[in-house]
Design an enzyme around this catalytic site. Structure first.
Site, PDB file in Angstrom:
ATOM      1  CD  GLU A  41      -3.366  -0.845  -0.550  1.00 46.43           C
ATOM      2  OE1 GLU A  41      -2.327   0.301  -1.413  1.00 46.43           O
ATOM      3  OE2 GLU A  41      -3.517  -1.600  -0.387  1.00 46.43           O
ATOM      4  CE1 TYR A 124      -5.607   3.493  -0.761  1.00 49.56           C
ATOM      5  CE2 TYR A 124      -3.292   2.727  -0.052  1.00 49.56           C
ATOM      6  CZ  TYR A 124      -4.453   2.422  -0.372  1.00 49.56           C
ATOM      7  OH  TYR A 124      -4.884   1.739  -1.178  1.00 49.56           O
ATOM      8  CG  ASP A 142      -7.772   3.401  -3.475  1.00 42.95           C
ATOM      9  OD1 ASP A 142      -8.325   4.044  -4.279  1.00 42.95           O
ATOM     10  OD2 ASP A 142      -7.134   2.636  -4.665  1.00 42.95           O
TER      11      ASP A 142
END
Ligand code: SF4
Length: 353
Positions: A41, A124, A142
Site C-alpha cells: 500500500e 489510507y 484511494d
C-alpha cells in the site's frame, strides 16, 4: 431514490469470481500478511499496480519480514526504492519498519488508530492494513474508490475539495462483514470496470445502485478543479569524472529527494537558465574547463517541470578537492539515485563516450 442496500453483497459476489491476482494478495479465504499489505500500500500510493509489482517482489525477496527490512541499511532501502519517486516515503518506510521491529516486537498494530501512529502511515494505509490484514471494519479510500463513489452517488462537486464528502459517502457503503475483501473489491472495480474513461456500466455488478449511470453522466465524474500550469525550473548539472569514477553528492536529509544521491548541480530555479556566474559559483571544483553537453534532461515533479543541462569536466589531479564522493561508473547502479539523476547519468554517458 436509488436502492443501495445490497451494494456490498453484489460487489463481493463479483469479487469472488473476478478478483485480480496480485503478488501481495493472500489466496481467497486466507488472511493477508500485514507486512505485505503495508509494503504494497505504501508503494501503491505513488504508482500503478503494474509498476509497483516488480519493486514489491524485489523488496520481499531481499527483506522477507519487517525485521529484515528494519535491520537493512537505509541506503540499501533507498537504492532499492530508486525509480518509485517520493523518497521521503522510503525513509518513512524504513523508520516504520524499525519502529515496528524495535518497539512493537515485530507486530503491526491491528486497529486503524494505532496504525496511524506509525511513521509514514496515513489514513489510507491505516485503513487498508486494518481492513485487509486484520479484518477490521475500515473504509479504504484511494483514487479508484473516490471515482466509484462519486459516480454511484452522482456527486458533481469537484475534487479535491469534495474528498471529505466522498469519504463519508464511502463509509455508508462499507459492510460489517468481509471488510478487507470489500476494500479490495472496490479497488478492483475502479481499476477494471469503473475506469476513468469509458466505464463498463453494462457489466458492472453495482450498476443497479449507480446514480451517475442512470443519469448518463458517469464519464464526466469525478469532476476536478482545473489545475494551474506547472512552472519550469532550470539548472546545470556537473558531470565530473576522475579515472573512471564520477562525483556524486548527498542531498540534504529533508525536502525534495531528501537523503538521495545526486550529480551535483546549481540550485533549480524558475525564470530561465542560471547565469554563467551562478554556474561557476555552484561548480564542485574550481578551475575545471567545463564542456556543456548538447541537449538537456527534462523531468516532471509533482509541482514543477525541471530542465537540466549537463556540463562535463575532468578533475585530473585536483580530484581530492571536490565537494562530494567518488563512485566508479560501473557501480552507479547500486547508488540511491532518483529517476531524474538516472536520466542525468544516461545523458552524460551518451554524450561523453
Ligand atoms: Fe461505475 Fe458504471 Fe458501475 Fe456506476 S455503473 S459504478 S459508473 S461502472
Amino acid at each position: 431514490m436509488t436502492d443501495r442496500t445490497d451494494f456490498a453483497a453484489r460487489l463481493l459476489g463479483w469479487y469472488d469470481s473476478h478478483r485480480r491476482t496480485l503478488p501481495w494478495r493472500a489466496p481467497p479465504g486466507e488472511r493477508a500478511d500485514p507486512y505485505r499489505v503495508w509494503l504494497s500500500e505504501i508503494m501503491l500510493q505513488q504508482t500503478t499496480v503494474v509498476a509497483a509489482a516488480p519493486y514489491f517482489l524485489t523488496f520481499l525477496q531481499r527483506w522477507p519480514t519487517v525485521r529484515h527490512l528494519a535491520e537493512a541499511p537505509l541506503d540499501d532501502v533507498l537504492a532499492a526504492w530508486a525509480g518509485l519517486g517520493y523518497y521521503a516515503r522510503a525513509r518513512n518506510l524504513h523508520a516504520c519498519a524499525r519502529h515496528v521491529n524495535e518497539r512493537l516486537g515485530g507486530r503491526f498494530p491491528d486497529d486503524e488508530t494505532a496504525l496511524l501512529d506509525l511513521p509514514g502511515v496515513g489514513a489510507y494505509t491505516a485503513a487498508a492494513v486494518a481492513a485487509i490484514a486484520f479484518g477490521r471494519k475500515a473504509t479504504v479510500v484511494d483514487g479508484n474508490v473516490e471515482r466509484v463513489v462519486a459516480r454511484v452517488f452522482a456527486v458533481t462537486d469537484p475534487l479535491p475539495g469534495v474528498k471529505p464528502r466522498l469519504r463519508a459517502l464511502a463509509a455508508t457503503l462499507t459492510p460489517d462483514t468481509r471488510p478487507g475483501d470489500y476494500a479490495q473489491a472496490m479497488m478492483d472495480l475502479g481499476a477494471t470496470v469503473c475506469t476513468p474513461r469509458k466505464p463498463q456500466c453494462l457489466i458492472c455488478p453495482v450498476s443497479h445502485a449507480c446514480e451517475a449511470t442512470r443519469m448518463g453522466i458517469a464519464e464526466t465524474l469525478p469532476a476536478r478543479t482545473a489545475k494551474a500550469d506547472k512552472p519550469t525550473r532550470h539548472g546545470v548539472a556537473f558531470w565530473l569524472e576522475s579515472a573512471m569514477a564520477v562525483l556524486l553528492r548527498r542531498r540534504p536529509p529533508t525536502g525534495l529527494l531528501g537523503g538521495m544521491a545526486e550529480v551535483p548541480s546549481t540550485p533549480w530555479e524558475a525564470g530561465g537558465p542560471p547565469t554563467p556566474a551562478a554556474v561557476q559559483a555552484a561548480a564542485p571544483l574550481a578551475r575545471v574547463p567545463w564542456r556543456p553537453l548538447p541537449g538537456s534532461v527534462r523531468h516532471t515533479f509533482s509541482h514543477f517541470h525541471l530542465d537540466l543541462t549537463v556540463t562535463a569536466g575532468e578533475a585530473g589531479d585536483n580530484w581530492p578537492a571536490a565537494d562530494g564522493y567518488w563512485v566508479p561508473i560501473g557501480a552507479l547502479k547500486g547508488e540511491a539515485l532518483p529517476s531524474v539523476m538516472r536520466k542525468v547519468v544516461r545523458h552524460a554517458l551518451d554524450h561523453t563516450r
